[in-house]
Design an enzyme around this catalytic site. Structure first.
Site, PDB file in Angstrom:
ATOM      1  N   CYS A 294      60.616  -3.904  22.633  1.00  0.00           N
ATOM      2  CA  CYS A 294      59.181  -3.020  22.134  1.00  0.00           C
ATOM      3  C   CYS A 294      58.414  -4.074  21.445  1.00  0.00           C
ATOM      4  CB  CYS A 294      59.716  -2.092  21.157  1.00  0.00           C
ATOM      5  SG  CYS A 294      58.203  -0.885  20.619  1.00  0.00           S
TER       6      CYS A 294
ATOM      7  N   CYS B 145      51.892   0.849  23.940  1.00  0.00           N
ATOM      8  CA  CYS B 145      53.065   0.258  24.639  1.00  0.00           C
ATOM      9  C   CYS B 145      52.597  -1.198  24.466  1.00  0.00           C
ATOM     10  CB  CYS B 145      53.625   0.813  25.734  1.00  0.00           C
ATOM     11  SG  CYS B 145      55.019  -0.044  26.195  1.00  0.00           S
TER      12      CYS B 145
END
Length: 265
Positions: free
Chosen positions: A75, A203
């Protein structure tokens, strides 16, 4: 009953629960991770990370869980946030060097709440069969589709459908990005994240995939992109190799500690 000390961080609206697991593994079950990330019955987050000792000798190991409770892949926004968390714990120096599921990353604090995170090298931007979309692995799998106006895309419905297509089953499904090219070096991105099963405000691995795909298909002269996400502005800068692969990929954006606390499970 478990008592968990935690911190809440966010990067461009992508928010996370962080736990220092160096001294003791909290041994969280999938249901417990899901409860901690629940926005009504828990702390509330898109994901949860544990900061662990790294036997390989980096400053720490980053383990990431989606809000559905499952352990997941890298991530990017989380990487910046856990670097700041490590700094608050007194770990590392001017640069945080850590390992995650996809390899080794380095994060550098730039000032004004901004961090620069080195991502893994990317082998290719692969065209998909429909002629309008692309697949890129930037530490996590990403589908990238270009559109004239991302504001008009039903991200929830289309993202949920694309995320589970059979062609992505081997990767455990895919994250889904819709990209609008605004001008040279500037794009706007909306992302449906697997494991959250919803659109998130940003994101990091997704905007990285979007920038690489934009370079490859729309703006081959540009290697430095400003990316507008729903939760803020991110930057993606990279180098290219003669074989078409990408190296020296850096994701830049904010990271902030929101609050700390203790919760009982």
């Amino acid at each position: 009953m478990k008592r968990i000390d935690f911190s809440k961080y966010q990067g461009a609206g992508n928010d996370f629960v962080l736990i220092d697991a160096r001294a003791a593994d909290p041994e969280l079950t999938r249901d417990e991770v899901r409860r901690l990330c629940d926005r009504r019955f828990g702390i509330g987050a898109d994901g949860l990370m544990t900061l662990e000792n790294d036997p390989a000798g980096t400053d720490f190991y980053m383990r990431y869980y989606n809000s559905d409770g499952g352990e997941s892949t890298m991530c990017g926004n989380g990487g910046r946030c856990i670097a700041l968390f490590a700094r608050h714990l007194g770990i590392g120096g001017r640069t945080e060097r850590f390992r995650s599921s996809d390899g080794i990353h380095e994060a550098e604090r730039l000032g004004d709440g901004q961090w620069k995170l080195k991502m893994i090298d990317v082998a290719q931007v692969r065209p998909l069969g429909d002629g309008r979309s692309w697949f890129v692995f930037t530490g996590s799998p990403h589908y990238v589709e270009f559109t004239d106006d991302v504001a008009q895309v039903d991200v929830a419905a289309r993202g949920a459908e694309i995320r589970r297509r059979a062609e992505f089953a081997a990767a455990g499904g895919t994250n889904v990005n819709f990209v609008q090219v605004l001008e040279p070096g500037r794009i706007r991105v909306r992302t449906f994240e697997r494991g959250v099963e919803a659109e998130t405000l940003a994101c990091g691995t997704g905007v990285t995939a979007a920038a690489l795909a934009t370079h490859r298909t729309r703006q081959p002269e540009c290697r430095n992109f400003t990316v507008e996400a729903m939760g803020g502005i991110l930057g993606v800068k990279f180098a290219t190799r003669p074989d078409g692969s990408f190296s020296d990929i850096f994701l830049t954006g904010p990271a902030e500690r929101v609050f700390t606390g203790r919760i009982e499970l």
